[in-house]
Design a protein around this motif. Structure first.
Motif, PDB file in Angstrom:
ATOM      1  N   ASP A  25      -5.376   6.408  58.701  1.00 49.00           N
ATOM      2  CA  ASP A  25      -4.584   6.857  59.847  1.00 49.00           C
ATOM      3  C   ASP A  25      -3.128   7.061  59.451  1.00 49.00           C
ATOM      4  OD1 ASP A  25      -6.784   6.671  61.406  1.00 49.00           O
ATOM      5  OD2 ASP A  25      -6.163   4.893  62.506  1.00 49.00           O
ATOM      6  N   LEU A  26      -2.468   7.972  60.129  1.00 50.76           N
ATOM      7  CA  LEU A  26      -1.045   8.229  59.930  1.00 50.76           C
ATOM      8  C   LEU A  26      -0.452   8.610  61.287  1.00 50.76           C
ATOM      9  CD1 LEU A  26       1.336   8.740  57.939  1.00 50.76           C
ATOM     10  CD2 LEU A  26       0.550  11.089  57.806  1.00 50.76           C
ATOM     11  N   THR A  27       0.666   7.981  61.641  1.00 50.05           N
ATOM     12  CA  THR A  27       1.327   8.283  62.902  1.00 50.05           C
ATOM     13  C   THR A  27       2.506   9.207  62.639  1.00 50.05           C
ATOM     14  OG1 THR A  27       0.710   6.102  63.725  1.00 50.05           O
ATOM     15  CG2 THR A  27       2.406   7.282  64.941  1.00 50.05           C
ATOM     16  N   VAL A  28       2.530  10.346  63.327  1.00 49.42           N
ATOM     17  CA  VAL A  28       3.589  11.342  63.128  1.00 49.42           C
ATOM     18  C   VAL A  28       4.225  11.694  64.471  1.00 49.42           C
ATOM     19  CG1 VAL A  28       2.526  12.341  61.062  1.00 49.42           C
ATOM     20  CG2 VAL A  28       1.942  13.257  63.282  1.00 49.42           C
ATOM     21  N   GLY A  29       5.443  12.199  64.422  1.00 48.97           N
ATOM     22  CA  GLY A  29       6.128  12.656  65.619  1.00 48.97           C
ATOM     23  C   GLY A  29       5.752  14.095  65.920  1.00 48.97           C
ATOM     24  N   MET A  30       6.216  14.576  67.071  1.00 49.56           N
ATOM     25  CA  MET A  30       5.909  15.932  67.496  1.00 49.56           C
ATOM     26  C   MET A  30       7.181  16.616  67.964  1.00 49.56           C
ATOM     27  SD  MET A  30       2.520  15.063  69.731  1.00 49.56           S
ATOM     28  CE  MET A  30       1.994  16.743  69.954  1.00 49.56           C
ATOM     29  N   SER A  31       7.303  17.909  67.674  1.00 47.47           N
ATOM     30  CA  SER A  31       8.437  18.698  68.112  1.00 47.47           C
ATOM     31  C   SER A  31       8.031  19.445  69.382  1.00 47.47           C
ATOM     32  CB  SER A  31       8.820  19.679  67.000  1.00 47.47           C
ATOM     33  OG  SER A  31       9.891  20.461  67.392  1.00 47.47           O
ATOM     34  N   LEU A  32       8.431  18.900  70.542  1.00 43.81           N
ATOM     35  CA  LEU A  32       7.967  19.413  71.836  1.00 43.81           C
ATOM     36  C   LEU A  32       9.111  19.948  72.680  1.00 43.81           C
ATOM     37  CD1 LEU A  32       5.677  16.391  72.715  1.00 43.81           C
ATOM     38  CD2 LEU A  32       4.895  18.639  72.026  1.00 43.81           C
ATOM     39  N   THR A  33       8.769  20.779  73.653  1.00 41.87           N
ATOM     40  CA  THR A  33       9.750  21.219  74.652  1.00 41.87           C
ATOM     41  C   THR A  33       9.624  20.324  75.883  1.00 41.87           C
ATOM     42  OG1 THR A  33       8.197  22.766  75.655  1.00 41.87           O
ATOM     43  CG2 THR A  33       9.573  23.613  73.861  1.00 41.87           C
ATOM     44  N   GLY A  34      10.562  20.442  76.821  1.00 42.29           N
ATOM     45  CA  GLY A  34      10.572  19.610  78.019  1.00 42.29           C
ATOM     46  C   GLY A  34       9.316  19.688  78.869  1.00 42.29           C
ATOM     47  N   PRO A  35       8.845  20.895  79.231  1.00 40.64           N
ATOM     48  CA  PRO A  35       7.628  20.987  80.048  1.00 40.64           C
ATOM     49  C   PRO A  35       6.397  20.404  79.351  1.00 40.64           C
ATOM     50  CG  PRO A  35       8.811  23.066  80.099  1.00 40.64           C
ATOM     51  CD  PRO A  35       9.504  22.203  79.090  1.00 40.64           C
ATOM     52  N   GLU A  36       6.335  20.524  78.024  1.00 41.35           N
ATOM     53  CA  GLU A  36       5.208  19.959  77.289  1.00 41.35           C
ATOM     54  C   GLU A  36       5.235  18.433  77.369  1.00 41.35           C
ATOM     55  OE1 GLU A  36       4.703  23.454  73.931  1.00 41.35           O
ATOM     56  OE2 GLU A  36       5.995  21.752  73.513  1.00 41.35           O
ATOM     57  N   VAL A  37       6.422  17.857  77.253  1.00 48.01           N
ATOM     58  CA  VAL A  37       6.566  16.403  77.342  1.00 48.01           C
ATOM     59  C   VAL A  37       6.114  15.927  78.723  1.00 48.01           C
ATOM     60  CG1 VAL A  37       8.236  14.508  77.382  1.00 48.01           C
ATOM     61  CG2 VAL A  37       8.402  16.280  75.631  1.00 48.01           C
TER      62      VAL A  37
END
Length: 141
Positions: A25-37
């Motif tokens: 397993d590996l935990t990574v961040g995500m590059s999201l926009t406001g509505p997606e969040v």
């Protein structure tokens, strides 16, 4: 003053453990926009059918379902060393599969795992084992 605690949100990709033998397993961040969040925090997200690709030494999440539409390709945030390790493992026949989406607290994280595809007889064996376990638990109660 106390900070408001946001309820932890975990979205599972239950299909991943059925279709793949999972490891590492590996935990990574995500590059999201406001509505997606907002959609992720409101539980309007599905990982089923999503997959991860590597383009130009970057990780990308494809086919994430947010609400009723399929989201754009989302860039995943990982270190260069982690990405190069994943590239090497992918060349040896492994697949990178999203397994969990963690949205509790301030950051939204994605847990990915390396998987090797199961054959249909492996899937039948998994179903049979689950049925036997369920039957044994029923007898104990």
């Amino acid at each position: 003053m106390k900070k408001k605690k946001t309820p932890s949100t975990t979205t599972l990709n239950r299909r991943a453990s059925f279709d793949y033998f999972l490891s590492d397993d590996l935990t990574v961040g995500m590059s999201l926009t406001g509505p997606e969040v907002r959609k992720i925090r409101d539980h309007h997200v599905q990982l089923k059918g999503s997959f991860i690709t590597i383009k130009n030494h970057e990780l990308w999440l494809n086919n994430l379902t947010l609400g009723s539409e399929v989201a754009r390709n989302i860039r995943l945030l990982a270190t260069k060393k982690q990405i190069s390790d994943l590239e090497k493992r992918k060349e040896s026949g492994m697949t990178i599969v999203p397994t969990k989406l963690l949205a509790g607290g301030r950051h939204i994280k994605l847990v990915i795992a390396l998987g090797k595809g199961k054959k249909s007889y492996d899937k039948r064996h998994t179903i049979k084992k689950k049925d036997l376990d369920r039957e044994a638990a029923r007898r104990l109660t």
